[in-house]
Scaffold this active site. Structure first.
Site, short mmCIF file in Angstrom:
data_model
loop_
_atom_site.label_atom_id
_atom_site.label_comp_id
_atom_site.label_asym_id
_atom_site.label_seq_id
_atom_site.Cartn_x
_atom_site.Cartn_y
_atom_site.Cartn_z
N ASN A 220 17.38 -0.53 -0.54
CA ASN A 220 16.08 -0.80 -1.18
C ASN A 220 16.29 -1.84 -2.27
OD1 ASN A 220 13.29 -0.33 -1.94
ND2 ASN A 220 14.08 0.82 -3.71
N HIS B 42 14.73 -2.94 -6.02
CA HIS B 42 13.91 -2.44 -7.12
C HIS B 42 13.86 -3.51 -8.21
CE1 HIS B 42 11.99 0.42 -9.76
NE2 HIS B 42 12.85 0.10 -10.71
N ASP C 73 16.67 10.94 -4.42
CA ASP C 73 16.00 10.61 -5.69
C ASP C 73 15.42 9.21 -5.61
OD1 ASP C 73 16.41 12.91 -7.03
OD2 ASP C 73 18.05 12.18 -8.29
N GLU D 149 15.36 -11.59 -6.86
CA GLU D 149 15.31 -10.63 -5.74
C GLU D 149 15.60 -11.34 -4.42
OE1 GLU D 149 11.94 -7.96 -5.56
OE2 GLU D 149 11.59 -8.16 -7.71
C1 GRF Z 1 9.26 -6.40 -5.13
O1 GRF Z 1 9.12 -6.67 -6.49
C2 GRF Z 1 10.28 -5.32 -4.89
O2 GRF Z 1 11.31 -5.35 -5.82
C3 GRF Z 1 9.46 -4.07 -5.06
O3 GRF Z 1 8.21 -4.36 -4.50
C4 GRF Z 1 7.98 -5.77 -4.56
C5 GRF Z 1 7.71 -6.22 -3.16
O4 GRF Z 1 7.38 -7.58 -3.09
N1 GRF Z 1 10.14 -2.97 -4.45
P1 GRF Z 1 7.38 -8.32 -1.70
O5 GRF Z 1 6.41 -7.55 -0.79
O6 GRF Z 1 8.76 -8.31 -1.16
O7 GRF Z 1 6.87 -9.69 -2.00
#
Ligand code: GRF
Length: 217
Positions: free
Chosen positions: A110, A112, A146, A177
């Site tokens: 995932n 975050h 969790d 990201e």
């Molecule tokens: C991102 O900020 C990710 O970290 C979080 O949800 C958002 C999703 O954005 N889990 P996207 O749909 O990938 O543009």
């Protein structure tokens, strides 16, 4: 090289999904994206996945009401049907039951938008600004029962500016990201990572260079 078969689970626009799809085009990338699945009909990311020639599926969580496990069993059927090896959650806005997490233990990751274990949960950028932290960022981690916990694979950091708004900070974190998610998937899919209790270790001696993006300004 046998590429690992990856499903990406989304609920929205799918910009991280798009970054993974783009990265997986590289011939040496150890994974191929074979399925994008959404729990929301019409999620924006589904169109871009289709445009990229990737199979899509929608399993509407709404249709299952409070029966979370029934919803997850329907998703699981799709994942099994597509022979999925690894699952990437990318803005997938459903809490997962221990049953589903168990099915994908060590095989589901995932992203975050915070430097875990700080700022688990929602509104991470607003909370970081309210606390006046000077460094913020994003984390890719293995999924455990969790929420927003689990062995950390890669983190990327950004400087917090005094003038930042949550949107401006969030936009810079999102750029990070898009760098760290492909990097983390590459590491997991190529078997470079091992899970040692609560900690993820990388087989490479240069692990820290690969597992941290630090701010340059
Ligand atoms: C991102 O900020 C990710 O970290 C979080 O949800 C958002 C999703 O954005 N889990 P996207 O749909 O990938 O543009």
């Amino acid at each position: 090289m046998t590429k690992r078969r990856v499903a990406i689970l989304i609920s929205g626009r799918g910009s991280n999904m798009a970054a993974l799809i783009q990265a997986a085009k590289a011939p040496d990338f150890p994974a191929e994206i074979v399925l994008v699945m959404s729990n929301i009909a019409g999620a924006g990311g589904l169109d871009s996945a289709k445009a990229a020639g990737i199979a899509t599926a929608t399993v509407e969580s709404k249709a299952f009401g409070k029966d979370r496990e029934a919803f997850e069993r329907a998703m699981q059927d799709e994942l099994v049907r597509h022979n999925i090896d690894l699952v990437c959650l990318a803005g997938f806005l459903r809490l997962l039951t221990p049953w589903f997490v168990q099915q994908w233990q060590g095989r589901m990751i995932n992203i975050h938008p915070a430097l875990l274990p700080s700022y688990r949960g929602l509104h991470t950028h607003e909370r970081a600004l309210a606390d006046g932290v000077k460094i913020h960022g994003a984390t890719v981690h293995f999924v455990v029962p969790d929420v927003d916990a689990g062995p950390i694979i890669v983190q990327g950091a950004v400087t917090v500016h005094d003038t930042d708004t949550a949107d401006a900070l969030g936009a810079r974190v999102l750029q990070v990201e898009h760098r760290i998610y492909p990097q983390a998937l590459r590491m997991v899919a190529s078997g470079q990572t091992t899970i040692d209790g609560a900690v993820c270790r990388s087989a490479r001696a240069t692990a820290t260079e690969k597992t941290l993006i630090s701010p340059s300004s």
